[in-house]
Scaffold this motif. Sequence first.
Motif, PDB file in Angstrom:
ATOM      1  N   THR A  24       0.844  -1.198   0.000  1.00  0.00           N
ATOM      2  CA  THR A  24       0.000   0.000   0.000  1.00  0.00           C
ATOM      3  C   THR A  24       0.875   1.243   0.000  1.00  0.00           C
ATOM      4  O   THR A  24       1.610   1.492   0.956  1.00  0.00           O
ATOM      5  CB  THR A  24      -0.929   0.025   1.224  1.00  0.00           C
ATOM      6  OG1 THR A  24      -1.739  -1.142   1.224  1.00  0.00           O
ATOM      7  CG2 THR A  24      -1.821   1.260   1.188  1.00  0.00           C
ATOM      8  N   ILE A  25       0.810   1.988  -1.082  1.00  0.00           N
ATOM      9  CA  ILE A  25       1.556   3.239  -1.214  1.00  0.00           C
ATOM     10  C   ILE A  25       0.515   4.351  -1.228  1.00  0.00           C
ATOM     11  O   ILE A  25      -0.324   4.411  -2.122  1.00  0.00           O
ATOM     12  CB  ILE A  25       2.400   3.236  -2.502  1.00  0.00           C
ATOM     13  CG1 ILE A  25       3.427   2.113  -2.445  1.00  0.00           C
ATOM     14  CG2 ILE A  25       3.079   4.591  -2.700  1.00  0.00           C
ATOM     15  CD1 ILE A  25       4.142   1.858  -3.760  1.00  0.00           C
ATOM     16  N   ARG A  26       0.585   5.210  -0.228  1.00  0.00           N
ATOM     17  CA  ARG A  26      -0.472   6.205  -0.018  1.00  0.00           C
ATOM     18  C   ARG A  26      -0.096   7.535  -0.651  1.00  0.00           C
ATOM     19  O   ARG A  26       1.007   8.033  -0.475  1.00  0.00           O
ATOM     20  CB  ARG A  26      -0.747   6.326   1.477  1.00  0.00           C
ATOM     21  CG  ARG A  26      -1.302   5.019   2.068  1.00  0.00           C
ATOM     22  CD  ARG A  26      -1.246   4.993   3.572  1.00  0.00           C
ATOM     23  NE  ARG A  26       0.127   5.087   4.050  1.00  0.00           N
ATOM     24  CZ  ARG A  26       0.447   5.127   5.355  1.00  0.00           C
ATOM     25  NH1 ARG A  26      -0.500   5.107   6.266  1.00  0.00           N
ATOM     26  NH2 ARG A  26       1.711   5.199   5.711  1.00  0.00           N
ATOM     27  N   THR A  27      -1.056   8.111  -1.354  1.00  0.00           N
ATOM     28  CA  THR A  27      -0.805   9.255  -2.231  1.00  0.00           C
ATOM     29  C   THR A  27      -1.333  10.556  -1.637  1.00  0.00           C
ATOM     30  O   THR A  27      -2.442  10.613  -1.108  1.00  0.00           O
ATOM     31  CB  THR A  27      -1.470   9.010  -3.598  1.00  0.00           C
ATOM     32  OG1 THR A  27      -0.859   7.873  -4.219  1.00  0.00           O
ATOM     33  CG2 THR A  27      -1.332  10.222  -4.514  1.00  0.00           C
ATOM     34  N   GLY A  28      -0.518  11.598  -1.776  1.00  0.00           N
ATOM     35  CA  GLY A  28      -0.946  12.968  -1.527  1.00  0.00           C
ATOM     36  C   GLY A  28      -0.813  13.761  -2.808  1.00  0.00           C
ATOM     37  O   GLY A  28       0.120  13.548  -3.595  1.00  0.00           O
ATOM     38  N   LEU A  29      -1.733  14.662  -3.041  1.00  0.00           N
ATOM     39  CA  LEU A  29      -1.807  15.375  -4.321  1.00  0.00           C
ATOM     40  C   LEU A  29      -1.782  16.875  -4.082  1.00  0.00           C
ATOM     41  O   LEU A  29      -2.568  17.401  -3.296  1.00  0.00           O
ATOM     42  CB  LEU A  29      -3.107  14.974  -5.022  1.00  0.00           C
ATOM     43  CG  LEU A  29      -3.292  15.272  -6.504  1.00  0.00           C
ATOM     44  CD1 LEU A  29      -2.200  14.627  -7.330  1.00  0.00           C
ATOM     45  CD2 LEU A  29      -4.657  14.745  -6.950  1.00  0.00           C
ATOM     46  N   LEU A  30      -0.866  17.561  -4.768  1.00  0.00           N
ATOM     47  CA  LEU A  30      -0.814  19.016  -4.761  1.00  0.00           C
ATOM     48  C   LEU A  30      -1.397  19.520  -6.073  1.00  0.00           C
ATOM     49  O   LEU A  30      -0.837  19.267  -7.149  1.00  0.00           O
ATOM     50  CB  LEU A  30       0.627  19.512  -4.606  1.00  0.00           C
ATOM     51  CG  LEU A  30       1.293  19.247  -3.252  1.00  0.00           C
ATOM     52  CD1 LEU A  30       2.735  19.719  -3.264  1.00  0.00           C
ATOM     53  CD2 LEU A  30       0.533  19.934  -2.130  1.00  0.00           C
ATOM     54  N   GLY A  31      -2.529  20.221  -6.006  1.00  0.00           N
ATOM     55  CA  GLY A  31      -3.202  20.707  -7.200  1.00  0.00           C
ATOM     56  C   GLY A  31      -4.540  20.021  -7.372  1.00  0.00           C
ATOM     57  O   GLY A  31      -4.743  18.901  -6.888  1.00  0.00           O
ATOM     58  N   GLY A  32      -5.454  20.707  -8.070  1.00  0.00           N
ATOM     59  CA  GLY A  32      -6.789  20.151  -8.231  1.00  0.00           C
ATOM     60  C   GLY A  32      -7.365  20.283  -9.623  1.00  0.00           C
ATOM     61  O   GLY A  32      -8.567  20.121  -9.804  1.00  0.00           O
TER      62      GLY A  32
END
Length: 368
Positions: free
Chosen positions: A12-20
């Motif tokens: 499980t590699i958990r993702t964070g996102l900058l931008g929408g």
Amino acid sequence: MTTDVLDTGVDTIRTGLLGGGFMARVHAAAARAAGSPLIALASSTPARAAEAARRLGAERSEADAGALVAASDIDIVHVCTPNATHAAYALAALTAGRHVVCEKPLATSAADARRLVEAAADAGVVAAVPFVYRYHPMVREARARVARGEVGTLLSVQGAYLQDWLLAASDDDWRADTAAGGPSRAFADIGSHLCDLLEFVAGEPIVRLTAVTRRVFDRRGGHAVGNEDIAALTVELRSGAVGSLLVSQMAPGRKNGLVLELHGSSESLRFAQEQPEELWVGGRRGSQLLLRDPATADPSSARLQRMPAGHPMGYQDAFDGFVADVHAAVRGEAPDGLPTFADGLRAAVLAEAVLASAARREWIEVAP
């Protein structure tokens, strides 16, 4: 500083996102396809972050980029923000020990891109740039034919990346603002893809180039802008092959017209991104159109083919393949052809060479 995949195990590699925006949507879909939960999203304001988190299905929004990269339950940060912010956000994520996927351009200067390459090496993390056209199976087929010598001696190349979304004087975008988009627009935005594809398929770098650029309109509400609408290049590769490349965001009817053609002493190859299921193979005594088929493909192509022959694959599939390889690299594998921050630096070096050549009206030597 280096982090392992946190607490949840290697699967499980958990993702964070900058931008929408649009690219954030593509990144989010690719992360999910790779089995990664979208934990958090940050945008230009808390309100925009909350709205984008709802729209893209993130578990929560964060107040700002600093809070997101510091979150202990995020393993990998995707940077999908305006160009001028890429270097600072990517560096913050690297410093926090996160793996990073950063949209191109990696930075708006080669010096900043070089610092990011060094920071990623120091952190010991995976750092990738989505030059995703490498992930079309028929691009890998073309690359394999070149590597096997079937093209023969490479003689010349021809390429173009043409769009029309900035055709009218009234068309505008933050990319046309040099403060947000950087000193190069058309080349840094799409010409970088064309050059990456050329060097990837040919297996050799551009060593010299001469370029002209054109800015047709002053955008941004009538205020002068400093980046280009069009760039035309003549290039020389390490082997001596020569080529012409045209990049434009003002070509009526061309929506995403990325085309690469290589001419060798034995055969020619042509790949068109808008027809990604095909590879044209040209010969003096006859030509053929190869269609994507995992049963007959080179292994490097077959591994990216998630659909049977006759079931079209496209842009999101290519992006999904890229993110899958990023996750494989996080798990300790070494996927063939994964574009890293070093490739992002290469694009920044080429962009600066294009601008220098256009300004000085001379050939520029480009270090490999």
